[in-house]
Design a protein around this motif. Structure first.
Motif, PDB file in Angstrom:
ATOM      1  N   GLN A 115      19.089 -13.217   7.545  1.00 12.29           N
ATOM      2  CA  GLN A 115      20.325 -12.529   7.260  1.00 12.29           C
ATOM      3  C   GLN A 115      20.730 -11.766   8.499  1.00 12.29           C
ATOM      4  N   VAL A 116      22.016 -11.802   8.830  1.00 16.21           N
ATOM      5  CA  VAL A 116      22.527 -11.083   9.984  1.00 16.21           C
ATOM      6  C   VAL A 116      23.142  -9.787   9.484  1.00 16.21           C
ATOM      7  N   ALA A 117      22.482  -8.667   9.803  1.00 23.46           N
ATOM      8  CA  ALA A 117      22.924  -7.376   9.279  1.00 23.46           C
ATOM      9  C   ALA A 117      24.330  -7.034   9.721  1.00 23.46           C
ATOM     10  N   ASP A 118      24.691  -7.393  10.981  1.00 24.08           N
ATOM     11  CA  ASP A 118      26.008  -7.049  11.489  1.00 24.08           C
ATOM     12  C   ASP A 118      27.131  -7.635  10.635  1.00 24.08           C
ATOM     13  N   ALA A 119      26.882  -8.795  10.032  1.00 28.08           N
ATOM     14  CA  ALA A 119      27.936  -9.471   9.296  1.00 28.08           C
ATOM     15  C   ALA A 119      28.005  -9.047   7.840  1.00 28.08           C
ATOM     16  N   ALA A 120      27.105  -8.166   7.403  1.00 25.32           N
ATOM     17  CA  ALA A 120      27.014  -7.825   5.987  1.00 25.32           C
ATOM     18  C   ALA A 120      28.304  -7.243   5.437  1.00 25.32           C
TER      19      ALA A 120
ATOM     20  N   VAL B 293      30.765 -12.314  16.118  1.00 28.49           N
ATOM     21  CA  VAL B 293      31.541 -13.445  15.607  1.00 28.49           C
ATOM     22  C   VAL B 293      31.305 -14.701  16.444  1.00 28.49           C
ATOM     23  N   GLY B 294      30.372 -14.635  17.382  1.00 27.96           N
ATOM     24  CA  GLY B 294      30.060 -15.776  18.220  1.00 27.96           C
ATOM     25  C   GLY B 294      29.533 -15.348  19.570  1.00 27.96           C
ATOM     26  N   SER B 295      29.315 -16.306  20.440  1.00 32.18           N
ATOM     27  CA  SER B 295      28.848 -16.013  21.800  1.00 32.18           C
ATOM     28  C   SER B 295      29.474 -17.009  22.758  1.00 32.18           C
ATOM     29  N   LEU B 296      29.585 -16.598  24.034  1.00 31.79           N
ATOM     30  CA  LEU B 296      30.156 -17.445  25.067  1.00 31.79           C
ATOM     31  C   LEU B 296      29.173 -17.522  26.236  1.00 31.79           C
ATOM     32  N   SER B 297      28.955 -18.702  26.757  1.00 28.66           N
ATOM     33  CA  SER B 297      27.981 -18.896  27.826  1.00 28.66           C
ATOM     34  C   SER B 297      28.582 -18.574  29.182  1.00 28.66           C
ATOM     35  N   ASN B 298      27.708 -18.398  30.142  1.00 27.62           N
ATOM     36  CA  ASN B 298      28.123 -18.082  31.503  1.00 27.62           C
ATOM     37  C   ASN B 298      29.061 -19.162  32.044  1.00 27.62           C
ATOM     38  N   GLY B 299      30.173 -18.722  32.683  1.00 30.48           N
ATOM     39  CA  GLY B 299      31.131 -19.654  33.253  1.00 30.48           C
ATOM     40  C   GLY B 299      32.248 -20.070  32.324  1.00 30.48           C
ATOM     41  N   THR B 300      32.186 -19.693  31.039  1.00 29.31           N
ATOM     42  CA  THR B 300      33.230 -20.072  30.085  1.00 29.31           C
ATOM     43  C   THR B 300      34.564 -19.427  30.459  1.00 29.31           C
ATOM     44  N   GLN B 301      35.615 -20.223  30.462  1.00 28.46           N
ATOM     45  CA  GLN B 301      36.958 -19.690  30.717  1.00 28.46           C
ATOM     46  C   GLN B 301      37.505 -19.063  29.440  1.00 28.46           C
ATOM     47  N   VAL B 302      38.065 -17.850  29.567  1.00 29.17           N
ATOM     48  CA  VAL B 302      38.612 -17.152  28.405  1.00 29.17           C
ATOM     49  C   VAL B 302      40.028 -16.685  28.718  1.00 29.17           C
ATOM     50  N   THR B 303      40.825 -16.495  27.674  1.00 31.50           N
ATOM     51  CA  THR B 303      42.138 -15.878  27.795  1.00 31.50           C
ATOM     52  C   THR B 303      42.014 -14.426  27.355  1.00 31.50           C
ATOM     53  N   VAL B 304      42.347 -13.500  28.245  1.00 35.92           N
ATOM     54  CA  VAL B 304      42.251 -12.074  27.948  1.00 35.92           C
ATOM     55  C   VAL B 304      43.622 -11.591  27.479  1.00 35.92           C
ATOM     56  N   HIS B 305      43.651 -10.998  26.271  1.00 38.03           N
ATOM     57  CA  HIS B 305      44.906 -10.528  25.682  1.00 38.03           C
ATOM     58  C   HIS B 305      45.137  -9.043  25.909  1.00 38.03           C
ATOM     59  N   ALA B 306      44.069  -8.289  26.058  1.00 37.70           N
ATOM     60  CA  ALA B 306      44.186  -6.852  26.318  1.00 37.70           C
ATOM     61  C   ALA B 306      42.824  -6.313  26.701  1.00 37.70           C
ATOM     62  N   THR B 307      42.815  -5.205  27.456  1.00 34.67           N
ATOM     63  CA  THR B 307      41.583  -4.527  27.833  1.00 34.67           C
ATOM     64  C   THR B 307      41.739  -3.049  27.520  1.00 34.67           C
ATOM     65  N   LEU B 308      40.727  -2.491  26.844  1.00 29.53           N
ATOM     66  CA  LEU B 308      40.790  -1.104  26.406  1.00 29.53           C
ATOM     67  C   LEU B 308      39.386  -0.520  26.404  1.00 29.53           C
TER      68      LEU B 308
ATOM     69  N   ILE C  38      36.753 -19.330  19.116  1.00 30.42           N
ATOM     70  CA  ILE C  38      36.149 -17.995  19.138  1.00 30.42           C
ATOM     71  C   ILE C  38      37.159 -16.981  19.643  1.00 30.42           C
ATOM     72  N   LYS C  39      37.268 -15.857  18.938  1.00 27.10           N
ATOM     73  CA  LYS C  39      38.168 -14.788  19.366  1.00 27.10           C
ATOM     74  C   LYS C  39      37.582 -13.452  18.957  1.00 27.10           C
ATOM     75  N   GLY C  40      37.717 -12.470  19.854  1.00 27.54           N
ATOM     76  CA  GLY C  40      37.182 -11.142  19.559  1.00 27.54           C
ATOM     77  C   GLY C  40      36.978 -10.363  20.846  1.00 27.54           C
ATOM     78  N   TYR C  41      36.197  -9.284  20.750  1.00 26.99           N
ATOM     79  CA  TYR C  41      36.012  -8.363  21.866  1.00 26.99           C
ATOM     80  C   TYR C  41      34.697  -8.617  22.597  1.00 26.99           C
TER      81      TYR C  41
END
Length: 361
Positions: free
Chosen positions: A23-28, A183-198, A209-212
């Motif tokens: 069980q993944v506690a974070d997702a509870a 909500v997921g993981s991204l490996s080294n070198g993966t290209q991402v679209t950044v929508h905002a930084t805070l 995959i989408k999230g912070y």
């Protein structure tokens, strides 16, 4: 070869047991926005067809889903909280929007200025916009905050392209915090679209995959990515060509091929073994004590496992399952998108072994 076979069968059984308990506690407490797809839907007090009906939902009405099991979903719609048939719910389309009110984006429990305030989101925070509900209000989600905002206070984000730039990859979370659900993981070198930084976090999208993610783990230039051996699409030739560690032995036993290398992992000397069955990579194993027979005490075993465990968290994240049998074994298990990772420290007939094994899912 028989020793190797017996060891992998034993560990495989352990993994199966862990999968049952995992069980993944974070997702509870993770909440999912759904929409009613049927013409109408009864809400019941408990997950049972004979339970009392406490509400009725109409087609295209938004609900918050807390969990689902055995064909029933635990949901909330407005003030009504109960259970509905899962098959009558679907995931609605959404758009990524940015909070553009510098005084903060107020999230209400209902589409009304007089409704209770659920949260006030900071300027430049990203929300999932599920669309207008009329009268200038939109239904949105930020992590576990789900409610209504004024449509004029959200807008399109200006995006940039970056790349994951850390050897162990990054964990993607549902909010801009280490306490957020993975909500997921991204490996080294993966290209991402950044929508905002805070405040040190960037909201990114990459495929489904989408999230912070922590912004410090991103760069504007694509990093030079070293050979990724945790890739179960590798062929025997791929490993022989690209693995930089020293080859000790190549063994063939029927349909099974073993490539054994001398290497280091987590600061320890180790034997790295690739196991192919019928030409398909099935296991990748690091043996941290390949030549050491000893009478390790329980304290020594625990200390060794703790060191490996901390390195494992750095590589795989905090969504692990830990179990142990005192004086005998300690195990940490991670479930990733395409593989299972298992750290084991075992004492069997006065021989102490310590291994990290990756399994194809």
């Amino acid at each position: 070869m028989n020793i190797l076979k017996k060891w992998f069968v034993a560990v495989f059984v352990l993994v199966m047991l862990f999968n049952i308990q995992h069980q993944v506690a974070d997702a509870a407490d993770y909440r999912t926005v759904k929409v009613v797809s049927g013409s109408s839907l009864l809400v019941r007090e408990s997950p049972n067809d004979t339970a009392n009906a406490i509400g009725n939902l109409v087609k295209d009405e938004f609900v918050i889903e807390f969990s689902s099991s055995n064909g029933w979903s635990h949901i909330q719609a407005g003030d009504v909280k109960g259970y509905v048939t899962s098959s009558f719910l679907s995931v609605p389309p959404s758009k990524i929007k940015i909070a553009k009110s510098k005084s903060g984006l107020v999230v209400k429990s209902k589409p009304s200025p007089s409704a209770p305030t659920l949260a006030t989101l900071k300027y430049n925070m990203i929300v999932e916009d599920y669309g207008s509900v009329g009268n200038g209000w939109s239904f949105v989600q930020y992590g576990n905050v789900v409610g209504y905002v004024k449509s004029d206070f959200i807008g399109q984000a200006k995006t940039t392209t970056k790349y994951v730039n850390t050897g162990s990859g990054v964990i993607v979370r549902n909010i801009a915090s280490q306490s957020g659900a993975s909500v997921g993981s991204l490996s080294n070198g993966t290209q991402v679209t950044v929508h905002a930084t805070l405040v040190g976090w960037s909201y990114v999208t990459a495929g489904d995959i989408k999230g912070y993610v922590v912004d410090a783990f991103l760069s504007t230039k694509k990093p030079v990515v070293p050979f990724n051996n945790i890739n179960f699409n590798l062929t025997i030739r791929d490993v022989e060509k690209n693995e930089k560690s020293k080859l000790i032995q190549k063994l063939q036993d029927g349909r099974e091929t073993y490539l054994i290398y001398e290497t280091t992992k987590y600061g320890y000397s180790a034997e790295l073994t690739y196991i192919f069955i019928g030409g398909q990579l099935e296991y990748i194993s690091y043996d941290f004590l390949p030549e050491q027979d000893s009478y390790h005490t329980w304290d020594q075993m625990s200390t060794l496992h703790d060191r490996l465990h901390r390195q494992g968290i750095a590589e795989f994240g905090t969504d692990y399952q830990f179990t142990y049998t005192k004086y005998s074994s300690l195990h940490t298990n991670w479930e990733k998108n395409s593989y299972t990772a298992l750290i084991t420290v075992n004492d069997d007939n006065l021989y102490t072994s310590a291994r990290l094994t990756y399994y194809r899912k």
